[in-house]
Design a protein around this motif. Structure first.
Motif: not given
Length: 290
Positions: A31-52
């Motif tokens: 499986t993959m370690l899929t965490v944003f960890n305060d990083r905003v990925w392309p396509g996710y710019e509309n979400f807040t830091a709290g959302d991520l």
């Protein structure tokens, strides 16, 4: 027969079973370690830091639950960023000895699962799955040796929140009544390595692309000649996703084109997606002998 030391009575031992018992399988999960960890990925710019951050918690909770699963031997954890890997040491403290880190240089592709399994996990009970899927009940009952010998894959549909008003936890997640052509967990045991050229030619695309698992199932069914089944009513997997963070939607495919149908030179069609259909089964055909 056995002669006891205490007397001259002869005691007959119990008859030996003529049926070989198969021990409960130990799974090597990819499986993959899929965490944003305060990083905003392309396509996710509309979400807040709290959302991520909320979505990160779901990913880490999923990993923790799977590490605790009694039948999981190892989790081969694909990751891109070193700082994401360091999150595990800060947030999780149990069962980390089961984690096998696998460094990759770009987001996880469907081909990565099967090339890695061909090189590292031949003749091991393997599970390839998305990073937000929790393994549930029934996995101790599978005869993976028989699956290997008969070239069978289980590609499982997931349980998820059908009633959005319910409290968000695994106990309230259900399998939908109608099959949705969706699969997130793939159980298999390779007898030999797969054809890597074919895998790269057909499956070299991101795993979160619309139709990703359908193209994979089609490839295994029609090119690699596997039997692919979906005993999702017996083997439970839970989609740990109640946060509002989502990638490109299915409804916007024609606009964002994040779909196998738009891959250059791949020639995938909607008919291929339909041909990949594997409806729910309510029995386990490859059951381990008790």
């Amino acid at each position: 027969m056995v002669l006891t030391k205490e007397s001259n009575f002869i005691i007959k031992p119990p008859p030996e079973s003529t049926t070989a018992k198969v021990s409960a399988p130990e799974y090597y999960v990819m499986t993959m370690l899929t965490v944003f960890n305060d990083r905003v990925w392309p396509g996710y710019e509309n979400f807040t830091a709290g959302d991520l951050a909320e979505r990160d918690n779901e990913y880490l909770d999923t990993l923790d639950r799977n590490l605790k699963h009694k039948n999981v031997k190892e989790i081969h954890l694909f990751y891109i960023y070193e700082d994401a890997l360091s999150v595990l040491g800060r947030r999780m403290h149990a069962n980390l000895h089961k984690v096998v880190p696998v460094k990759i240089e770009r987001p996880m592709h469907m081909s990565d699962f099967f090339i890695y399994a061909s090189r590292k996990l031949v003749n091991k009970a393997a599970i390839a799955m998305n990073g937000d899927i929790v393994l549930g009940e029934g996995f101790d009952k599978i005869n993976t040796e028989k699956m290997r010998d008969e070239k069978v894959m289980y590609s499982l549909s997931r349980y998820y929140m059908l009633d959005k008003t319910s409290q968000c936890n695994l106990a309230n997640m259900k399998l939908p009544s109608d099959y949705m052509v969706s699969h997130d967990t793939h159980v298999f045991r390779l007898a030999e390595p797969l054809n890597e050229t074919l895998i790269l030619d057909k499956l070299n695309y991101p795993i979160n692309m619309w139709g990703a698992e359908n193209a994979m199932i089609w490839t295994f069914k029609f090119l690699l000649k596997f039997t692919v089944r979906n005993p999702a009513k017996v083997l439970a997997t839970y989609h740990n996703h109640c946060s509002k963070v989502h990638g490109p939607s299915k409804e916007g495919i024609d606009e964002h084109k994040y779909s196998i149908l738009y891959l250059p030179n791949a020639n995938w069609t909607k008919q291929d997606v339909l041909d990949s259909k594997i409806a729910f089964e309510d029995k386990l055909s490859y059951r381990m002998l008790s």
